[in-house]
Enzyme design. Structure first.
Site, PDB file in Angstrom:
ATOM      1  N   HIS A 105       0.845  -1.208   0.000  1.00  0.00           N
ATOM      2  CA  HIS A 105       0.000   0.000   0.000  1.00  0.00           C
ATOM      3  C   HIS A 105       0.874   1.250   0.000  1.00  0.00           C
ATOM      4  CE1 HIS A 105       1.116  -0.449   4.253  1.00  0.00           C
ATOM      5  NE2 HIS A 105       0.828   0.841   4.422  1.00  0.00           N
ATOM      6  N   ASP A 107       0.476   5.183   1.843  1.00  0.00           N
ATOM      7  CA  ASP A 107      -0.210   5.620   3.062  1.00  0.00           C
ATOM      8  C   ASP A 107      -1.416   6.512   2.765  1.00  0.00           C
ATOM      9  OD1 ASP A 107       1.506   4.244   4.751  1.00  0.00           O
ATOM     10  OD2 ASP A 107       2.916   5.911   4.866  1.00  0.00           O
ATOM     11  N   HIS A 248       4.616   0.060  -0.058  1.00  0.00           N
ATOM     12  CA  HIS A 248       5.436  -0.698   0.885  1.00  0.00           C
ATOM     13  C   HIS A 248       4.601  -1.766   1.567  1.00  0.00           C
ATOM     14  CE1 HIS A 248       3.736   2.799   2.954  1.00  0.00           C
ATOM     15  NE2 HIS A 248       3.675   2.032   4.038  1.00  0.00           N
ATOM     16  N   ARG A 263       6.377   7.060  13.072  1.00  0.00           N
ATOM     17  CA  ARG A 263       6.061   7.498  11.705  1.00  0.00           C
ATOM     18  C   ARG A 263       5.529   8.911  11.678  1.00  0.00           C
ATOM     19  NH1 ARG A 263       1.439   4.764   7.855  1.00  0.00           N
ATOM     20  NH2 ARG A 263       0.305   6.688   8.195  1.00  0.00           N
TER      21      ARG A 263
END
Ligand code: SIN
Length: 272
Positions: A105, A107, A248, A263
């Site tokens: 996917h 983000d 990723h 993150r």
């Protein structure tokens, strides 16, 4: 390789490619200190060329340092339904693998303006396992036949937030949008595939059954080894990926060992 000065102390910025498709390692930076504009421009050029960069050796970075460095890349975006860590809006604690992070996917593509880039800092790593795979949307797009490229250029895809959105009480319309299936990167001008297995349900104007075979074909191309780079995490790694042209997925082989990363995402623009 270039000699740089940062805050009066010479730094040797090193850039080394890690795979044919995407990915490069950057050495010689200390992100607990302010990076001068020229060095940052060099890092940014390496990022745009390689799509994913790993800045090594950042064990000493505090959450304040991570937010300050992230802000040099643009506006820090706060996730619409996943909470930030206490006291640091914009830093999300990732402890995975989970079904969401194991699926290829980009983000938050259910947002009208998905993040432009993501900075992920290793905090606690398992002894082995939990590598992160990256795939180049440029490479995938460029590997398709001209006929399929043309067909995809006419399509948009419907993206939805995951079930976490409804558990957080968000209305479906707040986490549903459509984007072009192929987007043009606003800085490099290159075209990249922009559909992913976490958030896309179907092509606009098609039903799910009609969409599934073509989507699956595209996802199979995303996962082809020659389009990917597999990152084996080291203590102190700070990865920055370009969310506009990469996907990723985490490799779920930690055997339950602790894995924690911090993150931060940077706001992006409307995909076109
Ligand atoms: C993510 O999908 O944002 C997390 C990636 C990772 O844990 O390596």
């Amino acid at each position: 390789m270039a000699m740089m000065k940062s805050m009066g102390r010479a730094q040797q910025l090193g850039v080394r490619k890690l795979a044919g498709a995407l990915g490069a390692e950057i050495t010689g930076l200390d992100l607990t200190r302010t990076v001068d504009d020229k060095t940052l421009a060099d890092v940014r050029a390496a990022f745009l060329e390689n799509q994913v960069i790993c800045i090594r050796g950042q064990h000493a970075m505090t959450p304040e340092d991570q937010l300050a460095f992230a802000a040099r890349w643009g506006e820090v975006a706060v996730h619409p339904y996943v909470p930030s860590i206490e006291g640091f809006p914009g830093i999300m604690r990732i402890s995975d693998p989970t079904a969401i992070t194991e699926t290829w996917h980009a983000d938050t593509t259910h947002a009208a303006c998905p993040p432009a880039l993501t900075l992920l800092l290793a905090r606690v790593l398992p002894e082995v396992g939990g590598d992160t795979m990256f795939s180049s949307g440029y490479r995938v797009y460029e590997s398709l036949s001209p006929g399929l490229q043309q067909a995809l250029a006419t399509l948009r895809a419907v993206h939805h937030g995951t079930e976490l959105a409804s558990s957080a009480g968000l209305d479906e319309s707040a986490v549903t949008t459509t984007h072009p299936v192929v987007r043009t990167h606003p800085e490099t001008g290159r075209r990249a595939l922009f559909v992913n297995g976490n958030y896309v349900s179907h092509f606009e104007g098609w039903n799910e059954g009609e969409s599934a075979p073509l989507l699956q074909y595209l996802y199979d191309q995303v996962a082809r080894p020659e389009h990917t780079y597999r990152h084996r995490w080291q203590d102190g790694d700070l990865i920055i990926w370009d969310n506009r042209c990469t996907q990723h997925a985490v490799v779920a082989d930690t055997g339950g060992a602790e894995r924690v990363l911090h993150r931060v995402t940077i706001a992006g623009d409307t995909p076109v």
